[in-house]
Scaffold this motif. Structure first.
Motif, PDB file in Angstrom:
ATOM      1  N   LYS A   1      -6.628   0.164  -6.436  1.00 60.10           N
ATOM      2  CA  LYS A   1      -5.573   0.886  -7.148  1.00 60.10           C
ATOM      3  C   LYS A   1      -5.086   0.106  -8.363  1.00 60.10           C
ATOM      4  CE  LYS A   1      -4.057   2.834  -2.743  1.00 60.10           C
ATOM      5  NZ  LYS A   1      -3.007   2.814  -1.690  1.00 60.10           N
TER       6      LYS A   1
ATOM      7  N   THR B   1       0.870   3.817  -3.188  1.00 63.40           N
ATOM      8  CA  THR B   1       0.180   5.081  -2.916  1.00 63.40           C
ATOM      9  C   THR B   1       0.955   6.254  -3.481  1.00 63.40           C
ATOM     10  OG1 THR B   1      -0.818   4.189  -0.905  1.00 63.40           O
ATOM     11  CG2 THR B   1      -0.707   6.587  -1.110  1.00 63.40           C
TER      12      THR B   1
ATOM     13  N   ASN C   1       0.829  -1.211   0.000  1.00 63.85           N
ATOM     14  CA  ASN C   1       0.000   0.000   0.000  1.00 63.85           C
ATOM     15  C   ASN C   1       0.857   1.253   0.000  1.00 63.85           C
ATOM     16  OD1 ASN C   1      -2.882   0.067  -0.137  1.00 63.85           O
ATOM     17  ND2 ASN C   1      -2.959  -1.212   1.698  1.00 63.85           N
TER      18      ASN C   1
END
Length: 1071
Positions: A140, A94, A90
């Motif tokens: 994502k 990100t 993550n």
């Protein structure tokens, strides 16, 4: 998964050392190493969270860090280790976004996550933190992985996520990422169908409530509803009224317009539901038209809300009930009895069509050829690269014994000119300046004279023996003062025009004459710029059309003119306009007063054009009269049965208007007029018969607004400057009077048309210097130039260009004399007189496009083409193949002036010139389209063949073209022919192929031609810029291809970006 070895470097950073240790532990597979792996992954997570440099090192090329992390995630059974690795991923994805996500997908990360999701769901209850991390990552990754939907379906992840949503409706922390993943799943239509069957729609509507801010839930619903089956399911369950209520709630509460994206998403859902017939009906039943109309009207003042207005407009136009034109039949009001009707022709198709039957498409050999050539061009197949591969097309050449009759039209080749060389003593050449009539005394004009003019009526009809002056409607003689245009228009004579009209035969038997044709047109001395398009004008017109459905009580629908009902009462209460088109080239069929006192409009009229005779379509040309108007009042006119998909009216072109009052006051001009002009698709559906077998097609509306200047004036409106058949006859008679002793001018009647009108054939050249054998011989070997025009009646600009050509050829200038001495001109100035007379746009009385009959013309049905082709064949058979054949046309959607020319390779091959392929260097911008290659170079086999197009619009200087510019183009074309003077006969051209190639190089300056991007010709490409308002206000809704009848089975469906306007683009298809 492959486990590449990490390269041990002495200077390796700490994170790389930890990754090396993690890789080594993964290879050993010892249970006792779980604690070590948990500690290492925790340290890596800490470093990545605190140091940006470590993130770059992990994802850099050659580090192998991503492979190690994914391998650890795939092999570990420890929950904390799994959470650590998911947290690491993550953090990596990100920041740095696209590139790092792409690396993750390329390493197989999507499959690892999906497998982890499915395996974790098998032991309920699922770990909330684990599911939160997995769905955050999937949200994502899904936007970057094109095969994400397929992978998710094959791994069985769809229902896992859906069940999580179902059991966590109040847990917003987990709900939001799950909805985001559902949205990505649903971008694949197969997944959307599967989710719909599993109850996704019901779950979505449990989440969505009034003024909810769960944007993700709305966008997820948008994707789920993109499937036709799901759309039907949503409509069946009554969700469409719910969406309308939610949209209204958002519209009321979002007063500061901070949540436009949410409002657009709701409209997107409504748009998806209305893609099916059932959804459109539900939308109407739920009063959706009024809801979206009212909300959109309130959004109009705010420019940033245009996406909402545009999407609402699309929905309303799509749901607007489609109607038929208010006509008893789409066939033309008038019918002309043909000598015979070919079984496979369009007239037989039109009049023998069984009720409710499907049209039959008749494809002949010529059509097959065109299709084959077009297919080759579309596939970048250069069909003319190698001359040896060309094959001659069989042309039906008449026997020479039959062609001998055309010697009559070539008498100049056999005359001795002994009688013609001695000018008669009682004749004097008539110069242009000598043509005049008496002037009207200045200051004697009656300002209200137009009120009593009535109409110009021929007492004895078009074919009578006498013509009286203008009459009032009651039959009394009216006094008409003709403006003094003759001094400025030497080729125009009102009395002579009436004499010409007397012998013009029309199918409706017209007995009236239009004032502009009688008075004449004087070209303006000023330039007319294009009309600047006001932003939002098209949208405003659309909304006014929608008002008809919403405020039906304001609609009058009063018929004020109707050719189908000759007894239609004439409204004479002073409120309605009076219409008329019962004159040569007129074609208005019906006029309906729609309403009055609409916003700042006093009156609005729907106008319907008549089809070409013996046809059921071809609506573009218009020419009609309007009277009984009030000055200073805005009138809106809507021509509602146009057929072209686009028009120059969308790019600044204006309609033409002729005011009789202005003409009497000394300004006999056709002027560009009209405001708020636009051209768009309407809700009137076209018959599949008229649309060539295609269903679901709509007509288009041309709308414009006019403010008249004079009370009770008589005004005429036209698509382009009218040029009637009677006007041609008048001009030819006046031109013949310009003949001098040096000009050879002869006018013959090539043939008689189906309507009984003659088709003029002109021969123009220079008289020989003397009757000596040398001079006569030089005269007879002059090359022939063959010119023609107006095969399509609605292309009036071609006649004005031809007028300029004829005037130049008959002038006394040295260039004109040199041109006459160089060539013998054979000119057919009007190939389709019947179509021009009767107001057709494209066809003759046979109901066929004459320009598509060159291959096999019929002597009875296509006499002008048949005899023109036979004349060309006679010239070729006698060794006088025309040096140049040029056909003048107009084009409705192109700008400026351009030519289509026959391929030089094809021309050389057809004329039997011996040359090798390597010597031919052809400019693709000059190469002809497949049709013109067929009709001109193969049929006529002339040395140089052109189709010259004169456009109704000039774009380079931002001006609208006028008659003076068109006539100038005709003269300039003549000057261009002087460049061919080096050749004395077609025979010399046949013997000197290098000269022919030089000619092409002279005619085409390749440096001045734009970059060619089309394999055929650059003029074929659309060169229009986008509208300021890129809105496809389509009314199309093809029920035959209704999405709810066919499941959506597309695996590759692009996902719209929730943060962009692409999903709500005004270019969305509504089919």
């Amino acid at each position: 998964m492959n486990k590449p070895k990490m390269a041990a470097e002495k200077s390796a950073s700490r994170v790389l050392m930890l990754l090396s240790q993690l890789e080594r532990l993964n290879e050993e597979h010892k249970v006792s190493d779980n604690d070590a792996i948990r500690q290492i992954t925790g340290k890596i997570l800490h470093l990545i969270q605190t140091q940006e440099k470590t993130r770059k090192e992990v994802t850099s090329k050659g580090s192998g860090g991503m492979e190690v992390i994914l391998s650890s995630l795939e092999n570990t059974q420890d929950m904390q280790t799994t959470l650590n690795i998911l947290a690491i991923l993550n953090e990596l994805l990100t920041v740095g976004g696209g590139r790092r996500t792409g690396v993750f997908v390329s390493k197989g990360g999507t499959a690892v996550l999906l497998q982890l999701l499915v395996s974790s769901s098998k032991d309920p209850p699922a770990n909330e933190e684990l599911m939160l991390h997995i769905h955050s990552l999937l949200g994502k990754v899904g936007l970057k992985d094109r095969k994400f939907g397929v992978k998710a379906r094959l791994n069985g992840a769809l229902n896992v996520t859906l069940n999580l949503v179902k059991h966590n409706l109040q847990n917003y922390k987990l709900l939001l990422p799950c909805l985001q993943v559902l949205r990505v799943y649903s971008s694949n239509l197969v997944n959307a169908v599967s989710l719909g069957k599993s109850g996704a729609l019901e779950i979505m509507f449990e989440i969505i409530g009034p003024f909810t801010r769960l944007v993700t839930s709305i966008t997820a619903l948008l994707c789920v509803c993109s499937s036709g089956m799901n759309a039907r399911r949503a409509v069946d369950r009554g969700y469409l009224p719910t969406l309308l209520a939610i949209y209204q709630d958002w519209h009321r509460n979002d007063t500061r317009h901070r949540h436009v994206v949410i409002r657009k998403s709701i409209l997107g859902c409504i748009k998806n539901l209305t893609n099916i017939k059932l959804g459109r009906k539900a939308f109407i039943d739920a009063n959706g038209m009024r809801i979206l109309y009212n909300t959109s009207t309130e959004c109009l003042p705010v420019r940033t809300l245009d996406p909402l207005v545009n999407t609402s407009s699309l929905i309303m136009r799509k749901c607007f009930p489609k109607n038929r034109l208010p006509l008893p039949t789409i066939k033309s009001v008038f019918h002309h009895l043909l000598p015979h009707i070919p079984a496979g022709g369009p007239v037989a198709q039109l009049y023998n069509q069984p009720p409710g039957g499907k049209p039959h498409l008749f494809i002949n050999q010529k059509t097959d050829f065109i299709i084959d050539v077009c297919y080759a061009l579309q596939n970048d197949d250069d069909i003319e690269t190698d001359i040896r591969k060309l094959r001659p097309i069989q042309v039906n050449t008449r026997p020479f014994d039959e062609l001998r009759a055309y010697e009559y039209f070539c008498r100049e080749f056999s005359e001795n000119f002994e009688d013609l060389l001695t000018p008669k003593s009682d004749e004097s050449p008539l110069e242009l300046d000598s043509i005049s009539i008496s002037k009207r005394p200045e200051g004697t004009a009656d300002p209200d004279l137009v009120c009593s003019l009535g109409r110009l009526v021929l007492d004895a009809g078009m074919n009578g023996d006498s013509v009286d002056g203008p009459q009032e409607e009651g039959g009394e003689q009216a006094v008409l003062e003709v403006p003094d245009t003759a001094a400025l228009l030497p080729l125009h004579d009102p009395d002579l025009y009436l004499e010409m009209v007397k012998n013009t035969r029309s199918v409706p038997a017209y007995t009236e004459v239009a004032y502009p044709d009688y008075f004449g047109h004087l070209a303006l001395n000023l330039r007319e710029p294009i009309l600047e398009r006001v932003y939002g004008v098209q949208r405003a017109k659309i909304f006014q059309d929608i008002e008809r459905l919403i405020h039906s009580s304001d609609i009058l629908d009063k018929v004020v003119y109707d050719l189908d009902n000759q007894s239609c009462p004439v409204i004479d209460n002073g409120e309605s306009l009076k219409f008329n088109s019962k004159f040569e080239s007129g074609n208005l069929r019906k006029a309906v007063q729609v309403r009055k006192y609409v916003q700042n409009y006093l009156f609005e009229y729907d106008l319907i054009l008549n089809s070409d005779i013996n046809s059921n379509h071809y609506h573009q040309w218009f020419y009609f009269e309007v009277g009984n108007m009030r000055p200073g009042v805005r009138y809106r006119f809507n021509i509602i049965n146009c057929e072209k998909s686009n028009s120059q009216f969308n790019y600044g072109m204006q309609v033409l208007m002729y005011s009789v009052q202005d003409a009497i006051n000394g300004s006999p001009h056709w002027v560009r007029t009209g405001a708020d002009i636009c051209y768009y698709k309407n809700h009137f559906s076209r018959s599949s018969i008229a649309a060539g077998g295609q269903k679901g097609k709509s007509y288009f509306t041309l709308t414009f607004t006019v403010t008249f200047q004079h009370k009770d004036d008589v005004c005429y409106f036209a698509y382009h400057y009218p040029y009637t058949y009677s006007m041609l006859k008048m001009h030819l008679q006046k031109l013949s009077a310009l003949r001098t002793a040096q000009i050879y001018y002869r006018q013959d009647d090539l043939c008689e048309t189906l309507g009984g009108n003659s088709c003029p054939l002109l021969t123009i050249t220079a008289m020989p210097e003397s009757s000596s054998n040398d001079h006569i011989s030089q005269f007879k070997i002059r090359p022939v130039v063959f010119l023609s025009a107006r095969v399509h009646p609605g292309e009036t600009n071609s006649s004005w260009v031809m007028k300029g050509t004829l005037e130049f050829l008959m002038s006394c200038s040295p260039q004109a004399q040199s041109l006459r001495e160089s060539y013998i001109f054979k000119i057919i100035p009007m190939l389709n007189p019947d179509g021009v007379i009767n107001g057709n746009h494209r066809c003759s009385l046979s109901g066929e496009d004459l320009n598509r009959q060159w291959q096999s013309p019929n002597a009875e049905l296509h006499p002008t083409i048949y005899h023109a082709k036979s004349l060309l064949q006679y010239l070729r058979a006698t060794g006088r193949t025309p040096l140049v054949f040029c056909d003048y046309h107009g084009h409705s959607r192109k700008k400026n002036v351009f030519m289509y020319g026959c391929s030089i390779k094809e021309t050389v091959w057809q004329t039997n010139v011996n040359t090798s392929t390597c010597e031919l260097h052809e400019d693709l911008g000059y190469r002809v389209t497949c049709f013109y290659m067929l009709t001109n170079s193969v049929l006529c086999r002339c040395i140089l063949t052109f189709t010259i197009y004169k456009i109704v619009y000039v774009c380079l200087q931002g001006l609208q073209i006028g008659t003076s510019e068109l006539e100038e183009m005709g003269a300039q074309f003549c000057l261009a022919l002087l460049r061919l003077r080096r050749f004395t006969s077609p025979l010399e051209l046949h013997n000197h192929n290098s000269h022919l190639l030089d000619t092409e190089n002279d005619l085409i300056d390749t440096r001045s031609i734009p970059n060619i991007t089309s394999p055929t010709t650059y003029v074929l490409e659309e060169d229009e810029p986008a509208f300021l308002e890129e809105v496809d206000y389509s009314a199309e809704s093809n029920d035959e291809n209704d999405p709810d009848l066919e499941p959506d089975l597309q695996d590759n469906h692009a996902l719209p970006d929730p943060n962009s306007d692409s999903e709500f683009s005004c270019q969305d298809s509504l089919n």
